[in-house]
Design an enzyme around this catalytic site. Structure first.
Site, PDB file in Angstrom:
ATOM      1  CE1 TYR A 253      -4.666  -4.833   6.366  1.00 50.38           C
ATOM      2  CE2 TYR A 253      -2.785  -4.722   7.631  1.00 50.38           C
ATOM      3  CZ  TYR A 253      -3.475  -4.781   6.448  1.00 50.38           C
ATOM      4  OH  TYR A 253      -2.538  -4.649   5.336  1.00 50.38           O
TER       5      TYR A 253
ATOM      6  CB  THR B 252      12.250   3.197  11.064  1.00 55.23           C
ATOM      7  OG1 THR B 252      11.831   1.815  11.541  1.00 55.23           O
ATOM      8  CG2 THR B 252      13.122   3.894  12.089  1.00 55.23           C
TER       9      THR B 252
ATOM     10  CD  GLN C 159      13.674  -1.589  15.125  1.00 61.90           C
ATOM     11  OE1 GLN C 159      14.584  -0.614  14.842  1.00 61.90           O
ATOM     12  NE2 GLN C 159      13.897  -2.792  15.829  1.00 61.90           N
TER      13      GLN C 159
HETATM   14  P1  NAD Z   1      -6.791  -0.496  -0.758  1.00 63.12           P
HETATM   15  O1  NAD Z   1      -7.413  -0.051   0.246  1.00 63.12           O
HETATM   16  O2  NAD Z   1      -6.692   0.715  -1.740  1.00 63.12           O
HETATM   17  O3  NAD Z   1      -7.345  -1.436  -1.540  1.00 63.12           O
HETATM   18  C1  NAD Z   1      -7.955  -2.644  -1.157  1.00 63.12           C
HETATM   19  C2  NAD Z   1      -9.129  -2.752  -2.062  1.00 63.12           C
HETATM   20  O4  NAD Z   1     -10.090  -4.217  -1.649  1.00 63.12           O
HETATM   21  C3  NAD Z   1     -10.068  -1.848  -2.310  1.00 63.12           C
HETATM   22  O5  NAD Z   1     -10.486  -1.679  -3.604  1.00 63.12           O
HETATM   23  C4  NAD Z   1     -11.415  -2.188  -1.411  1.00 63.12           C
HETATM   24  O6  NAD Z   1     -12.747  -1.546  -2.287  1.00 63.12           O
HETATM   25  C5  NAD Z   1     -11.451  -3.782  -1.625  1.00 63.12           C
HETATM   26  N1  NAD Z   1     -12.010  -4.332  -0.705  1.00 63.12           N
HETATM   27  C6  NAD Z   1     -12.066  -4.236   0.633  1.00 63.12           C
HETATM   28  N2  NAD Z   1     -12.938  -4.765   1.242  1.00 63.12           N
HETATM   29  C7  NAD Z   1     -13.533  -5.851   0.280  1.00 63.12           C
HETATM   30  C8  NAD Z   1     -14.578  -6.756   0.460  1.00 63.12           C
HETATM   31  N3  NAD Z   1     -15.099  -6.981   1.365  1.00 63.12           N
HETATM   32  N4  NAD Z   1     -15.181  -7.457  -0.799  1.00 63.12           N
HETATM   33  C9  NAD Z   1     -14.471  -6.832  -2.161  1.00 63.12           C
HETATM   34  N5  NAD Z   1     -13.588  -5.904  -2.185  1.00 63.12           N
HETATM   35  C10 NAD Z   1     -13.124  -5.214  -0.766  1.00 63.12           C
HETATM   36  O7  NAD Z   1      -5.574  -1.017  -0.295  1.00 63.12           O
HETATM   37  P2  NAD Z   1      -3.954  -1.386  -0.965  1.00 63.12           P
HETATM   38  O8  NAD Z   1      -2.919  -0.853  -0.424  1.00 63.12           O
HETATM   39  O9  NAD Z   1      -4.298  -1.361  -2.546  1.00 63.12           O
HETATM   40  O10 NAD Z   1      -3.817  -2.891  -0.559  1.00 63.12           O
HETATM   41  C11 NAD Z   1      -4.372  -4.010  -1.219  1.00 63.12           C
HETATM   42  C12 NAD Z   1      -3.879  -5.305  -0.588  1.00 63.12           C
HETATM   43  O11 NAD Z   1      -2.646  -5.335  -0.184  1.00 63.12           O
HETATM   44  C13 NAD Z   1      -4.487  -5.287   0.746  1.00 63.12           C
HETATM   45  O12 NAD Z   1      -4.894  -6.702   1.043  1.00 63.12           O
HETATM   46  C14 NAD Z   1      -3.638  -4.835   1.940  1.00 63.12           C
HETATM   47  O13 NAD Z   1      -3.696  -5.657   2.970  1.00 63.12           O
HETATM   48  C15 NAD Z   1      -2.470  -5.517   1.301  1.00 63.12           C
HETATM   49  N6  NAD Z   1      -1.140  -4.711   1.626  1.00 63.12           N
HETATM   50  C16 NAD Z   1      -0.985  -3.515   1.109  1.00 63.12           C
HETATM   51  C17 NAD Z   1       0.135  -2.776   1.790  1.00 63.12           C
HETATM   52  C18 NAD Z   1       0.538  -1.196   1.287  1.00 63.12           C
HETATM   53  O14 NAD Z   1       1.406  -0.757   1.628  1.00 63.12           O
HETATM   54  N7  NAD Z   1      -0.213  -0.862   0.310  1.00 63.12           N
HETATM   55  C19 NAD Z   1       1.018  -3.422   2.624  1.00 63.12           C
HETATM   56  C20 NAD Z   1       0.646  -4.510   3.185  1.00 63.12           C
HETATM   57  C21 NAD Z   1      -0.333  -5.335   2.408  1.00 63.12           C
END
Ligand code: NAD
Ligand code: UDP
Length: 311
Positions: A143, A208, A273
């Site tokens: 990741y 944290t 953290q």
């Molecule tokens: P999530 O897992 O709910 O959403 C990710 C989405 O991407 C899902 O709907 C999944 O089906 C889709 N997906 C995964 N692989 C795929 C592929 N190969 N082709 C098409 N679709 C695909 O996660 P989230 O929390 O909504 O995160 C969304 C984005 O934000 C991600 O890129 C994640 O890395 C980033 N992010 C989220 C957080 C957080 O705290 N939620 C923090 C840092 C970064």
């Protein structure tokens, strides 16, 4: 505008699609439904400006759009470690496919990057110029390094091909529509507290995190996309920092739950953290989070109560 949201059926993506439709745009949601759910976007399917495309971002695709928000990637450790090679492909080949499209159709493109690019940080709070402390061969690397490589691709397409990019580094965000089984700490603790199961703290609970409510984050992302002063990277998150033990206690209190707290093994490379420095977001986006942890947890708990009742 015509806007593509990859990962649009996921937690953050579905909130973003909803927001963009409210702003009057046409939205195409591209998702392979690996961790996303159709139920997240069910209310949007009847909207005339909304279209769902079931597609894997690793495979090329063509569309005519003005903006691309690239969110497709599993975000919780259990899901991104389920098939780590696929996770790398999703970040890297997904970025190449989206950037190629942005280049061809001259769309502005935003990458959802992550605080994980800082790894287990040795500066605190984390500023965007910190280069990170990531273990390239550990269990989180698929990741972290995938996201770091995606950032590299974004900046190379920007320098070489003049693609109009934005990069946001998102810190832990929570709220309604997190998957109840997705293993992230906020959803895990709430679901455990509501079911009366043990609360599973990994390690001592002294590590944290800083938790941002989803509505605040979506506002920040849209502002970053639509301003002209910086391409990023820009940190977005809530600088209020809590230990995981404090989070567990807060969740128990707000759920009025009798669940017991248990302490298990800490997963490898778990950052000790994490707290965003949001000076750049304040400066360029005039943004800061408005929802504190207590209020955000209340709304999230209300969502999970309904969700668990229905299942
Ligand atoms: P999530 O897992 O709910 O959403 C990710 C989405 O991407 C899902 O709907 C999944 O089906 C889709 N997906 C995964 N692989 C795929 C592929 N190969 N082709 C098409 N679709 C695909 O996660 P989230 O929390 O909504 O995160 C969304 C984005 O934000 C991600 O890129 C994640 O890395 C980033 N992010 C989220 C957080 C957080 O705290 N939620 C923090 C840092 C970064
Ligand atoms: N965590 C925990 N119990 C859980 C889930 C997570 O103690 O049931 C811990 C995890 O080890 C980490 C923190 O909570 O220290 C945040 O975990 P999460 O997976 O939500 O996000 P990330 O580690 O990617 O910041």
């Amino acid at each position: 505008m015509r806007i593509l949201v990859t990962g649009g059926a996921g937690f953050l993506g579905s909130h973003l699609c909803e927001r963009l439709l409210k702003d009057g745009h046409e939205v195409t949601c591209l998702d392979n439904l690996f961790t996303g759910e159709k139920s997240n976007i069910a209310p949007l399917l009847s909207h005339p400006g909304f279209e769902f495309m079931r597609h894997d971002i690793v495979d090329p695709f063509k569309l005519e759009v003005d903006r691309i928000y690239n969110l497709a990637c599993p975000a919780s450790p259990i899901h991104y470690q389920y098939n780590p090679i696929k996770t790398v492909k999703t970040s890297v080949m997904g970025a190449i496919n989206c950037l190629g499209l942005a280049k061809r159709v001259k769309a502005r493109i935003l990458q959802a990057s992550t605080s994980e690019v800082y790894g287990d940080p040795d500066i605190h709070p984390q500023t965007e110029d910190y280069r990170g402390n990531v273990n390239p061969i550990g269990s989180r690397a698929c990741y972290d390094e995938g996201k770091r490589c995606a950032e590299t691709l974004f900046f190379d397409y920007h320098r070489e091909n003049k693609v109009d990019i934005r990069v946001v580094r998102i810190f832990n965000t929570y709220g309604p529509r997190m998957h109840p089984e997705d293993g992230r700490v906020v959803s895990n603790f709430i679901v455990q507290a509501l079911r009366g199961e043990d609360i599973t703290i990994y390690g001592s609970g002294q590590q944290t995190r800083s938790f941002c409510y989803v509505d605040d984050l979506i506002e920040g992302i849209v502002r970053l996309m639509e301003q002209e002063e910086t391409v990023g990277p820009v940190n977005l998150g809530n600088p209020d920092e809590f230990t995981i033990l404090e989070l567990a206690e807060k969740v128990l209190q707000l759920c009025e739950s009798q669940s017991k707290i248990t302490f298990g093994e800490l997963p490898g490379d778990d950052p000790k953290q994490r707290q965003p420095d949001i000076s750049l977001a304040r400066k360029y986006l005039d943004w800061e989070p408005g929802c504190d942890l207590q209020s955000g947890l209340r709304k999230t708990i209300a969502y999970f109560k309904e969700k668990l009742k229905a299942s």
